[in-house]
Scaffold this motif. Structure first.
Motif, PDB file in Angstrom:
ATOM      1  N   ARG A 149     -13.086  28.512 -75.241  1.00 38.31           N
ATOM      2  CA  ARG A 149     -12.597  29.815 -75.686  1.00 38.31           C
ATOM      3  C   ARG A 149     -13.568  30.923 -75.275  1.00 38.31           C
ATOM      4  N   ALA A 150     -14.859  30.629 -75.314  1.00 40.50           N
ATOM      5  CA  ALA A 150     -15.866  31.613 -74.922  1.00 40.50           C
ATOM      6  C   ALA A 150     -15.816  31.926 -73.431  1.00 40.50           C
ATOM      7  N   HIS A 151     -15.149  31.046 -72.661  1.00 40.38           N
ATOM      8  CA  HIS A 151     -15.052  31.261 -71.216  1.00 40.38           C
ATOM      9  C   HIS A 151     -13.601  31.498 -70.778  1.00 40.38           C
ATOM     10  N   GLY A 152     -12.746  31.894 -71.724  1.00 36.02           N
ATOM     11  CA  GLY A 152     -11.431  32.408 -71.375  1.00 36.02           C
ATOM     12  C   GLY A 152     -10.268  31.445 -71.426  1.00 36.02           C
ATOM     13  N   LEU A 153     -10.485  30.197 -71.821  1.00 42.83           N
ATOM     14  CA  LEU A 153      -9.378  29.244 -71.875  1.00 42.83           C
ATOM     15  C   LEU A 153      -9.041  28.890 -73.319  1.00 42.83           C
ATOM     16  N   VAL A 154      -7.757  28.959 -73.637  1.00 43.14           N
ATOM     17  CA  VAL A 154      -7.285  28.671 -74.988  1.00 43.14           C
ATOM     18  C   VAL A 154      -6.213  27.591 -74.901  1.00 43.14           C
ATOM     19  N   LEU A 155      -6.325  26.589 -75.760  1.00 47.71           N
ATOM     20  CA  LEU A 155      -5.347  25.505 -75.810  1.00 47.71           C
ATOM     21  C   LEU A 155      -4.430  25.728 -77.005  1.00 47.71           C
ATOM     22  N   SER A 156      -3.126  25.676 -76.758  1.00 43.03           N
ATOM     23  CA  SER A 156      -2.175  25.883 -77.851  1.00 43.03           C
ATOM     24  C   SER A 156      -2.042  24.618 -78.682  1.00 43.03           C
ATOM     25  N   GLU A 157      -1.449  24.766 -79.839  1.00 44.48           N
ATOM     26  CA  GLU A 157      -1.227  23.615 -80.710  1.00 44.48           C
ATOM     27  C   GLU A 157      -0.258  22.615 -80.094  1.00 44.48           C
ATOM     28  N   GLN A 158       0.449  23.034 -79.035  1.00 46.68           N
ATOM     29  CA  GLN A 158       1.365  22.163 -78.304  1.00 46.68           C
ATOM     30  C   GLN A 158       0.695  21.487 -77.106  1.00 46.68           C
ATOM     31  N   GLY A 159      -0.607  21.750 -76.916  1.00 41.30           N
ATOM     32  CA  GLY A 159      -1.340  21.115 -75.830  1.00 41.30           C
ATOM     33  C   GLY A 159      -1.212  21.797 -74.485  1.00 41.30           C
ATOM     34  N   LYS A 160      -0.784  23.075 -74.477  1.00 38.83           N
ATOM     35  CA  LYS A 160      -0.670  23.813 -73.219  1.00 38.83           C
ATOM     36  C   LYS A 160      -1.822  24.804 -73.095  1.00 38.83           C
ATOM     37  N   GLN A 209      -3.210  35.846 -69.660  1.00 35.28           N
ATOM     38  CA  GLN A 209      -2.303  35.000 -70.429  1.00 35.28           C
ATOM     39  C   GLN A 209      -2.713  35.015 -71.907  1.00 35.28           C
ATOM     40  N   ALA A 210      -1.737  34.789 -72.766  1.00 27.47           N
ATOM     41  CA  ALA A 210      -1.981  34.741 -74.203  1.00 27.47           C
ATOM     42  C   ALA A 210      -1.028  33.728 -74.830  1.00 27.47           C
ATOM     43  N   LEU A 211      -1.384  33.251 -75.991  1.00 22.67           N
ATOM     44  CA  LEU A 211      -0.509  32.335 -76.703  1.00 22.67           C
ATOM     45  C   LEU A 211       0.818  33.020 -77.005  1.00 22.67           C
ATOM     46  N   PRO A 212       1.941  32.321 -76.821  1.00 17.83           N
ATOM     47  CA  PRO A 212       3.241  32.922 -77.138  1.00 17.83           C
ATOM     48  C   PRO A 212       3.339  33.280 -78.624  1.00 17.83           C
ATOM     49  N   ALA A 213       4.221  34.188 -78.933  1.00 18.45           N
ATOM     50  CA  ALA A 213       4.442  34.578 -80.325  1.00 18.45           C
ATOM     51  C   ALA A 213       4.863  33.365 -81.144  1.00 18.45           C
ATOM     52  N   GLY A 214       4.243  33.197 -82.277  1.00 19.06           N
ATOM     53  CA  GLY A 214       4.583  32.097 -83.163  1.00 19.06           C
ATOM     54  C   GLY A 214       3.891  30.783 -82.842  1.00 19.06           C
ATOM     55  N   VAL A 215       3.082  30.766 -81.780  1.00 27.56           N
ATOM     56  CA  VAL A 215       2.352  29.552 -81.390  1.00 27.56           C
ATOM     57  C   VAL A 215       0.873  29.754 -81.670  1.00 27.56           C
ATOM     58  N   GLY A 216       0.282  28.833 -82.401  1.00 25.75           N
ATOM     59  CA  GLY A 216      -1.120  28.938 -82.753  1.00 25.75           C
ATOM     60  C   GLY A 216      -2.012  28.144 -81.811  1.00 25.75           C
ATOM     61  N   PRO A 217      -3.325  28.350 -81.906  1.00 25.52           N
ATOM     62  CA  PRO A 217      -4.257  27.578 -81.086  1.00 25.52           C
ATOM     63  C   PRO A 217      -4.375  26.139 -81.598  1.00 25.52           C
ATOM     64  N   MET A 218      -4.843  25.260 -80.740  1.00 22.25           N
ATOM     65  CA  MET A 218      -5.074  23.885 -81.157  1.00 22.25           C
ATOM     66  C   MET A 218      -6.117  23.872 -82.277  1.00 22.25           C
ATOM     67  N   PRO A 219      -5.770  23.326 -83.433  1.00 17.62           N
ATOM     68  CA  PRO A 219      -6.740  23.323 -84.539  1.00 17.62           C
ATOM     69  C   PRO A 219      -7.911  22.395 -84.245  1.00 17.62           C
ATOM     70  N   LEU A 220      -9.080  22.781 -84.700  1.00 15.35           N
ATOM     71  CA  LEU A 220     -10.265  21.937 -84.557  1.00 15.35           C
ATOM     72  C   LEU A 220     -10.184  20.777 -85.537  1.00 15.35           C
ATOM     73  N   LEU A 221     -10.679  19.633 -85.116  1.00 16.32           N
ATOM     74  CA  LEU A 221     -10.735  18.489 -86.027  1.00 16.32           C
ATOM     75  C   LEU A 221     -11.660  18.790 -87.196  1.00 16.32           C
ATOM     76  N   SER A 222     -11.240  18.378 -88.371  1.00 18.82           N
ATOM     77  CA  SER A 222     -12.065  18.577 -89.566  1.00 18.82           C
ATOM     78  C   SER A 222     -13.164  17.515 -89.605  1.00 18.82           C
ATOM     79  N   GLU A 223     -14.143  17.750 -90.459  1.00 25.50           N
ATOM     80  CA  GLU A 223     -15.218  16.766 -90.606  1.00 25.50           C
ATOM     81  C   GLU A 223     -14.665  15.429 -91.095  1.00 25.50           C
ATOM     82  N   GLN A 224     -13.660  15.474 -91.945  1.00 32.22           N
ATOM     83  CA  GLN A 224     -13.034  14.242 -92.426  1.00 32.22           C
ATOM     84  C   GLN A 224     -12.366  13.498 -91.277  1.00 32.22           C
ATOM     85  N   GLU A 225     -11.682  14.236 -90.394  1.00 36.22           N
ATOM     86  CA  GLU A 225     -11.055  13.609 -89.235  1.00 36.22           C
ATOM     87  C   GLU A 225     -12.097  13.075 -88.258  1.00 36.22           C
TER      88      GLU A 225
END
Length: 327
Positions: free
Chosen positions: A156-167, A175-191
């Motif tokens: 992300r710091a170098h300009g690339l963003v992964l959507s929650e759909q893996g694109k 380019q930007a994430l489409p409306a209604g599409v969020g970024p790929m969530p980071l794994l939690s410490e539990q995960e």
């Protein structure tokens, strides 16, 4: 002579089409010079412009990674098997949440059946451009890549963003994430706690096979490298065999599923008998070439020239392509 129907199932090393934006770390310094190749199946590329050479389902995917010296592939995991063999160069593989749990260095011809469910990365530590060939379990390769959280943050710091759909979206190109599409969530410490941290001593004996050991074992008959009774005992959804000049034969055989031939040393002559779909013919394969042999087609392979010769053979088994099996 190679009929066009069969030549279409051969991907020549010199015809490989690289993608330099296949994954989220494509702009990250240290990883921004790598090239990814999707040879058979859709693979796990996150970029829309990745070229797929052969789309025929095999029960597994074949790909490759080419990298200049000191270039690395960032820490990631897969839900299915990932197997690499070194075609060119010298490579260091490392694993664990931060890449510090263990490591192994592979030379040309060596093969690594990476345990499913651990974070892994690799880098070219040789002096020239290197190439590793990859086998991924399943026709859909498990649905994508699971990245260590720091990889997503660095990208992300170098300009690339992964959507929650893996694109993948490149903000440097507007380019930007489409409306209604969020970024790929980071794994939690539990995960993250569910990802093992095996040591080098725990991984290498059961998951790495050395080229010269395979050469010695295949001096009279092909050796099963990965399989339920193989050198590396596993059932990842496919089997990997290895043959040399001494274990090759002109006797024909067939499989009930498509199989793949991948030379690592020397030139190999592949001969097949004709059937209703494919005329009889032959082809010569060189290191780096990949040939898909149709199911139910009688064929054989043997070295066409003197000198060192070795070839990997891959065929699906119908086992689940999920977590790998251990005794």
């Amino acid at each position: 002579m190679t009929p066009p129907e069969m030549e279409a199932r051969i991907v020549r090393y010199g015809d490989l089409k690289p993608c330099r934006t296949a994954f989220i770390d494509a702009h990250t310094p240290g990883s921004d010079q790598k090239e990814n190749f999707t040879i058979i199946g859709g693979g796990v590329s996150e970029a829309a412009d990745q070229h797929v050479h052969l789309t025929i389902p095999h029960g597994f995917n074949i790909g490759a990674a080419g990298q200049p010296p000191k270039c690395r592939n960032s820490l990631h995991s897969h839900r299915t098997a990932e197997v690499f063999f070194v075609l060119k160069g010298r490579w260091r593989f490392f694993w664990g949440r931060w890449g510090k749990a263990g490591e192994v260095v592979l030379e040309e011809g060596d093969i690594f059946n990476i345990p499913t469910g651990i974070f892994r990365g690799f880098e070219n530590i040789g002096d020239d451009y290197g190439m590793i060939m990859a086998i991924l379990g399943g026709d859909d390769a498990g649905g994508g890549v699971i990245w260590a959280p720091q990889v997503i943050e660095d990208a992300r710091a170098h300009g690339l963003v992964l959507s929650e759909q893996g694109k993948l979206y490149d903000t440097k190109k507007g380019q930007a994430l489409p409306a209604g599409v969020g970024p790929m969530p980071l794994l939690s410490e539990q995960e993250l706690a569910n990802f093992p941290e095996p040591t080098t001593a725990e991984v290498v004996p059961g998951y790495v096979a050395r080229y010269w050991d395979m050469v010695a074992l295949s001096d009279r008959k092909p050796v099963l490298v990965i399989g339920e009774t193989g050198m590396l005992r596993d059932r990842p959804g496919f089997e990997v065999g290895f043959l040399t000049r001494g274990s090759s034969t002109t006797e024909m055989h067939r499989h009930d599923r498509p199989s793949v031939l991948m030379p690592v040393k020397g030139h190999w002559r592949v001969v097949w008998e004709g059937n209703a779909h494919y005329p009889a013919g032959e082809a010569t394969l060189a290191p780096g070439d990949t040939m898909s042999v149709p199911e139910h087609l009688d064929h054989t392979a043997f070295p066409s020239m003197t000198g060192e010769a070795a070839l990997y053979h891959v065929v699906a088994t119908g086992d689940p392509a999920g977590p790998t099996w251990t005794a």
